[in-house]
Design a protein around this motif. Structure first.
Motif, short mmCIF file in Angstrom:
data_model
loop_
_atom_site.label_atom_id
_atom_site.label_comp_id
_atom_site.label_asym_id
_atom_site.label_seq_id
_atom_site.Cartn_x
_atom_site.Cartn_y
_atom_site.Cartn_z
N VAL A 1 0.84 -1.20 0.00
CA VAL A 1 0.00 0.00 0.00
C VAL A 1 0.88 1.25 0.00
O VAL A 1 1.93 1.28 0.61
CB VAL A 1 -0.96 0.05 1.21
CG1 VAL A 1 -2.03 -0.99 1.06
CG2 VAL A 1 -0.22 -0.12 2.51
N MET A 2 0.40 2.27 -0.69
CA MET A 2 1.18 3.51 -0.79
C MET A 2 0.39 4.67 -0.24
O MET A 2 -0.83 4.68 -0.26
CB MET A 2 1.52 3.78 -2.25
CG MET A 2 2.43 2.72 -2.82
SD MET A 2 3.29 3.34 -4.24
CE MET A 2 4.38 4.55 -3.55
N GLY A 3 1.11 5.66 0.22
CA GLY A 3 0.48 6.90 0.65
C GLY A 3 -0.60 6.69 1.70
O GLY A 3 -1.64 7.33 1.66
N THR A 4 -0.36 5.79 2.63
CA THR A 4 -1.38 5.46 3.62
C THR A 4 -0.84 5.68 5.02
O THR A 4 0.26 5.26 5.32
CB THR A 4 -1.81 3.99 3.44
OG1 THR A 4 -2.26 3.84 2.10
CG2 THR A 4 -2.92 3.62 4.39
N ARG B 1 10.28 -11.15 -1.40
CA ARG B 1 10.62 -9.74 -1.41
C ARG B 1 9.56 -8.85 -2.09
O ARG B 1 9.51 -7.66 -1.84
CB ARG B 1 11.94 -9.53 -2.17
CG ARG B 1 13.15 -9.98 -1.40
CD ARG B 1 14.38 -9.89 -2.27
NE ARG B 1 15.57 -10.35 -1.58
CZ ARG B 1 16.29 -9.60 -0.77
NH1 ARG B 1 15.94 -8.36 -0.54
NH2 ARG B 1 17.36 -10.08 -0.19
N LEU B 2 8.81 -9.44 -2.98
CA LEU B 2 7.92 -8.61 -3.81
C LEU B 2 6.46 -8.84 -3.46
O LEU B 2 5.97 -9.96 -3.48
CB LEU B 2 8.15 -8.97 -5.29
CG LEU B 2 7.33 -8.19 -6.31
CD1 LEU B 2 7.75 -6.73 -6.35
CD2 LEU B 2 7.46 -8.81 -7.70
N SER B 3 5.77 -7.77 -3.12
CA SER B 3 4.32 -7.88 -2.99
C SER B 3 3.64 -6.90 -3.94
O SER B 3 4.14 -5.79 -4.16
CB SER B 3 3.83 -7.64 -1.56
OG SER B 3 4.80 -7.02 -0.80
N LEU B 4 2.52 -7.34 -4.47
CA LEU B 4 1.79 -6.54 -5.45
C LEU B 4 0.34 -6.41 -5.00
O LEU B 4 -0.23 -7.38 -4.51
CB LEU B 4 1.79 -7.23 -6.82
CG LEU B 4 3.13 -7.54 -7.46
CD1 LEU B 4 2.92 -8.43 -8.68
CD2 LEU B 4 3.80 -6.24 -7.87
N ASN C 1 5.57 -3.39 -3.92
CA ASN C 1 6.58 -3.14 -2.91
C ASN C 1 7.69 -4.16 -3.08
O ASN C 1 7.43 -5.36 -3.13
CB ASN C 1 5.95 -3.27 -1.52
CG ASN C 1 6.97 -3.02 -0.43
OD1 ASN C 1 7.45 -1.91 -0.28
ND2 ASN C 1 7.31 -4.06 0.30
N TYR C 2 8.90 -3.70 -3.20
CA TYR C 2 10.02 -4.62 -3.31
C TYR C 2 10.95 -4.38 -2.13
O TYR C 2 11.45 -3.27 -1.93
CB TYR C 2 10.75 -4.42 -4.64
CG TYR C 2 11.85 -5.44 -4.82
CD1 TYR C 2 11.55 -6.75 -5.18
CD2 TYR C 2 13.18 -5.08 -4.61
CE1 TYR C 2 12.55 -7.69 -5.31
CE2 TYR C 2 14.19 -6.03 -4.74
CZ TYR C 2 13.87 -7.34 -5.09
OH TYR C 2 14.85 -8.26 -5.21
N SER D 1 12.94 -0.76 1.62
CA SER D 1 12.15 -1.24 0.50
C SER D 1 11.82 -0.08 -0.44
O SER D 1 11.90 1.08 -0.05
CB SER D 1 10.86 -1.89 0.99
OG SER D 1 9.97 -0.90 1.46
N VAL D 2 11.49 -0.43 -1.68
CA VAL D 2 11.04 0.58 -2.64
C VAL D 2 9.62 0.24 -3.07
O VAL D 2 9.22 -0.92 -3.06
CB VAL D 2 11.95 0.68 -3.89
CG1 VAL D 2 13.25 1.37 -3.56
CG2 VAL D 2 12.19 -0.68 -4.52
N LYS D 3 8.88 1.29 -3.46
CA LYS D 3 7.48 1.10 -3.83
C LYS D 3 7.16 1.90 -5.09
O LYS D 3 7.81 2.90 -5.36
CB LYS D 3 6.56 1.64 -2.73
CG LYS D 3 6.70 0.93 -1.42
CD LYS D 3 5.84 1.57 -0.36
CE LYS D 3 6.17 0.93 0.98
NZ LYS D 3 5.06 0.94 1.90
#
Lengths: 766, 257
Positions: free
Chosen positions: A123-126, A439-442, A492-493, A500-502
């Motif tokens: 999730v981003m910007g949360t 490592r990776l979630s989508l 999210n990686y 981590s990067v998103k």
């Protein structure tokens, strides 16, 4: 053909889920031990396999499917003692857990989730805020305020002092979907915006999603502010309350069926008007608000649970018989949680929401009043399918029937022919949270939204503000339909243990628009739905982020950059009087917007001192044909820099100190550049729109809370606050007028609102 | 709104940086149903911080014609002022203003509405937030035909107030007016007992009304302010500031008892 395409893509999208082997499922509900409140966002992981985990949903429910075997499940939630539970999985099992408050952890917890959630979630910007945090943060008049606290997060900008409106990533005030137990709240402010409609005693937590919302949310371009009410203590009866300078609060909660179901009723009322009555100057003045939150839940059986939540609030402002204004929201939500299988969770909601606004004037014995109104009937069906440890799928639909009464004049000798307008806002969605690798979630999903203009009124079509056609749509008929596909995606990686990067993309659309010609947002603003002229607003947001944790997750750094483009934005043409014009649509201008920025949030999450520093660097512009010669200009809420520092310090077992400091660039405004005479008056000449800046705003607020050692069941606490400690005169209004002694000179006169506002309040619980 | 703010708000004069101003031509033209001569003034705008007299344009060619075949070339009086020679303002006529100044042409048109009689000024005394205030209600009976616009100029003790008042029959048509003039909250402009109020009522056309309505709506700047200010949409071509108004005019006075 189309059907096949959809099915094939679904199969591709959710292939992993559909083809999963048959496994057994462990599921259940996680609650707080002392009160039985369900806990949202608790991390449930299989011990020894940190990637195999889920998070409890908004009803505290979780479900994990695993191959046959023996496992150990770990439940963790910051602020609570971690709990491990052995599970022998040779059949589907149910494991309900109660977590105890972490006694050793006296400090306030800034985030409510697991320590390194920021690194694993797509999730981003949360940002989620619990009331525990919000209650320690100083606010004007000492009224705890969720919305004011949310405004201290990067990317969320207050519309100004004394305003509860906020702008998220360059969006307008009306582009925030504010939900109270799923019901939209159309005006989230009390007392002209000084307070929010959310009574902190009745609120469990609030989450703000800045544009990258999951597919189950929709209808607004910029953000979702998802506020959840407490469910009430299902173990013991409890009374809590508070007495403050401005208002008093009282909450009663308790079990309906012990350990199973509960109720909560919470009320709040201000009493400024009672003091006013004592003063001969103000005795003709009415100024108060009250609100009432109610919630009850009922466990029918293991698999079915019912929730009812209601909110009712009203503001009254009147000055003798000459001016009277009343407005209020009421919402009701009936929810039915159903466990269809141990993997499939269903929630059905029937939601009612109503916002009413009235303002009346009396002059020369004649009354004139304006009334506007919006009423929603809303059906939501949401399924969560805990397919397996890698896939968590949500799908469902939402139908909202809107009835909107435009600002309608009434009173002595006034006959208004304005009619109600109706519209149907619909959406179907599906989304998957997919843990692709360790490592990776989508997170990806699609929301299909369509809006129907409904009959019962005449719709005028304007071109360049000239009437070209009128369409009379009979009651029950469906008129213009707008269709939009809204893809949502975020990834999210995890780079390593600490960072981590998103990246994310989301499209949002908006079918209801708030017509406002004041800068700060006022209750007279009116909502209007899509029509033949007004098309749904569309926003596309691209964002990318980086997160890093330090010192065993004690510190957290999140940085996100975004670019957002907006279409079908609305403004008025010059001279439009939105209250009296026969058809407001004749006065509208359309254009587009863009916003971009960088948000940095640095948190300290543990220790005696906790808090955060939020900084936003941003730009927000609009381009509307007919304004500023069609050239791009700064939106009024454009602010280059926005800084907030929040610190909470646990001094001793009894004393907590806290402070906030804010600094922001002044709003973009239009000051005169020149002057000229006309009919013996001085007139001002203006240049480019919003090319000027109000002076910067900065302020320090402090507060101290003393919690008395509890005597048996009784707990009491005192809060002392000082708002605007160093008495900064922050700009609220700028007025230009001729100097009294030298009329050839023009003075800029700045009005400020609050300087040194002290507060004291007493809270209790037994 | 005042109540909350009265307790806490404060005002101060601040210094601001102003953007550069582009000096523009300002045209003020009025034709009324009163006997002439009528005045057209041509001046230029200056930067906000500038003091002293406004620049004037004195060698313009100014012609006013009506739709009944009359045309009048105005006589320059100096100081940016031009006077008509023989034109007589009549209700129902449409007037056209044509100006050539500094190699540029400017044109405007305005129609003088039928006169609606100004019957008097009503002063209503009210207690508002503990203070005595005076409401000024212009008395007139709006005609049955919709689309009437009224503009007012208010003076207190012979001092013209820099405020714009416009009323129309959008909400209430064909009735006796009961709406008060929306006076500013500015303490300096507060009306007192014994003040001599002079009110000029003009019946204006829709475009002129929109011009003044925009001015009336422009609020203060900032988070608590009103609509974003802008140069009001005038009826003069070629980017000139100002307005050309053909209107009926009637003035009444009253002393606040």
């Amino acid at each position: 053909m189309f059907k096949k395409v959809v099915l094939t893509s679904l199969l591709l999208l959710f292939g992993g889920a559909l083809m999963a082997q048959s496994r057994y499922t462990v599921s259940g509900t996680v609650k707080q031990k002392s009160s039985g409140e369900t806990l949202i966002g608790v991390t449930v992981v299989v011990a020894g396999q940190p990637t195999m985990g889920v998070i409890t949903n908004e009803y505290g429910f979780y479900s994990i499917s695993l191959p046959k075997g023996s496992y150990s499940l770990r439940f963790s939630y910051v602020g609570y003692q971690q709990q491990t539970m052995p599970v022998n999985l040779d059949a589907n099992v149910k494991v309900n857990i109660e977590l105890s408050d972490d006694i050793s952890l006296q400090e306030v917890v800034v985030t409510s989730k697991k320590d390194d959630d920021n690194l694993t979630q797509a999730v981003m910007g949360t940002e989620t805020l619990n009331m525990k945090t919000a209650s320690k943060i100083p606010v004007v008049f000492g009224e705890k305020d969720l919305v004011k606290t949310i405004q201290l997060m990067p990317g969320v900008k207050s519309n100004g002092e004394g305003s509860n409106g906020f702008s998220v990533r360059g969006g307008a005030t009306d582009q925030n979907l504010i939900l109270l137990d799923e019901a939209p709240v159309y005006n989230a402010s009390h007392l002209l915006g000084i307070f929010s409609t959310f009574n902190s005693d009745a609120i469990k937590d609030a989450t703000i999603i800045k544009g990258n919302s999951p597919a189950q949310f929709g209808g607004r371009l910029s953000s979702v502010l998802d506020v959840k009410m407490k469910e009430g203590n299902n173990k013991n009866y409890q009374v809590s309350g508070g007495i403050g300078l401005i208002s008093s609060r009282l909450t009663v909660e308790g079990p309906i069926q012990k350990n199973k179901s509960s109720f909560i009723i919470s009320g709040r009322r201000t009493y400024a008007d009672l003091f006013a009555k004592l003063s001969s100057d103000l005795k003709d003045t009415k100024l108060y608000f009250y609100d009432l939150n109610m919630k009850a839940n009922l466990e029918i059986n293991d698999k079915n649970k019912l929730f009812f939540s209601g909110y009712f609030g009203k503001d009254v402002l009147g000055i003798s018989t000459l001016f009277n204004s009343k407005w209020g929201n009421s919402t009701g939500t009936l929810r039915w949680n159903r466990l269809i299988s141990s993997k499939l969770f269903s929630n059905t909601s029937f939601i009612y929401s109503n916002y009413d606004f009235n303002v009346g004037f009396k002059s020369d014995g004649a009354e004139t009043n304006f009334n506007s109104h919006i009423k929603d009937l809303n059906l939501k069906q949401d399924f969560t399918w805990f397919a397996n440890v890698k896939n968590n799928i949500r799908f469902g639909f939402n139908i909202i029937h809107h009835t909107i009464t435009p600002t309608k004049a009434g009173g002595t000798d006034i006959v208004s022919t304005k009619k109600d307008r109706k519209g149907l806002e619909n959406a179907v969605y599906v989304a998957n949270a997919y843990k692709a690798t360790e490592r990776l979630s989508l997170d990806y999903g699609l929301r299909f939204s369509f809006y129907n203009v409904l009959g019962g009124d005449t719709y005028n079509i304007y071109r360049n503000n000239e009437l070209v056609k009128s369409i009379t749509l009979a009651d029950g008929k469906t008129g213009k339909t707008y269709i939009n596909w809204e893809p949502r995606f975020s990834a999210n990686y995890r780079l390593n243990d600490v960072s981590s990067v998103k990246a994310g993309y989301a499209r949002n659309t908006q079918s209801l628009h708030l017509m406002s010609n004041s800068t700060g947002g006022s209750p007279t603003d009116q909502w209007i739905g899509n029509s033949y002229n007004i098309k749904p607003g569309v926003a596309d947001q691209f964002s990318a982020g980086y997160s890093r944790n330090f010192d065993d997750n004690a510190y957290e750094l999140n940085a996100e950059a975004y670019y957002k483009s907006m279409k079908n934005q609305i403004d008025y043409r010059d001279g439009a009087d939105i209250n009296t014009v026969p058809d407001i649509e004749s006065e509208l201008l359309f254009g587009k917007g863009r916003a971009y920025g960088l948000e940095i949030l640095f948190k300290k999450k543990t220790g005696k001192l906790t808090g955060w520093i939020g900084y936003t660097l941003s730009k927000t512009e609009r381009q509307i044909n007919g304004i500023n010669g069609g050239a791009w200009y700064n939106a009024k809420h454009d602010r280059t820099h926005d800084l907030s520092v929040v610190g909470i310090y646990t001094l001793s077992e009894n004393w907590t100190l806290s402070g906030t400091f804010i600094y922001n660039t002044g709003n973009a405004v239009t000051f005169p550049t020149g002057k000229y005479p006309l009919n013996d008056m001085v007139m001002y000449q203006y240049g480019n729109r919003n090319a000027d800046r109000m002076p910067a705003t900065h302020r320090l607020d402090l507060s101290a809370t003393f919690e008395r050692p509890s005597r048996r069941r009784f707990q009491g606490s005192w809060s002392f606050g000082l708002y605007n400690v160093y008495g900064r005169k922050n700009p609220y209004l700028m007025t230009f007028k001729e100097n009294k002694t030298d009329p050839g000179k023009i003075d800029a006169v700045q009005t400020s609102l609050f300087q040194w506002v002290p507060s004291i309040s007493y809270n209790f619980k037994f | 709104m005042g109540v909350v703010f009265l307790l806490t708000s404060c005002e101060k004069v601040v210094e601001l940086d102003y953007k550069g101003n582009q000096s523009r031509i300002v045209i003020e033209g009025n034709i009324s149903n009163q006997p002439g001569p009528y005045i057209v003034k041509i001046r230029k705008s200056v930067a906000l911080t500038q003091t002293g007299a406004y620049p004037t344009v004195d060698n313009a060619v100014v012609i006013i014609s009506d739709n009944a075949g009359h045309a009048d070339t105005l006589i320059a009086q100096g100081n940016g002022t031009y006077l008509t020679r023989k034109l007589q303002g009549m209700e129902g006529r449409t007037y056209t203003l044509a100006i050539t100044a500094e190699n540029q042409s400017y044109a405007a048109q305005s129609t003088m509405p039928e006169r609606v009689p100004f019957d008097g000024i009503k002063v209503e005394e009210v207690i508002f937030g503990g203070e005595t205030e005076f409401n000024i209600i212009p008395e007139y009976v709006d005609p049955a035909q919709k689309g009437n616009n009224y503009r007012f100029e208010l003076s207190a003790n012979d001092k013209l107030m820099n405020q714009h008042f416009v009323q129309n029959d959008e909400v209430k048509n064909g009735l006796k007016n009961t709406a008060r003039l929306e006076l500013s909250d500015d303490e300096d402009l507060k009306l007192k007992r014994g003040d001599v109020i002079t009110l000029k009522m003009q019946c204006v056309d829709a475009k002129v009304a929109l011009y003044y309505k925009t001015l009336a709506l422009i609020g203060d700047s900032g988070p608590g302010g009103g609509i974003t200010p802008n140069n009001p949409p005038g009826n003069i071509s070629n980017g000139a500031l100002g307005v050309f108004s053909a209107h009926t005019s009637e003035t009444k006075s009253i002393t606040i008892p």
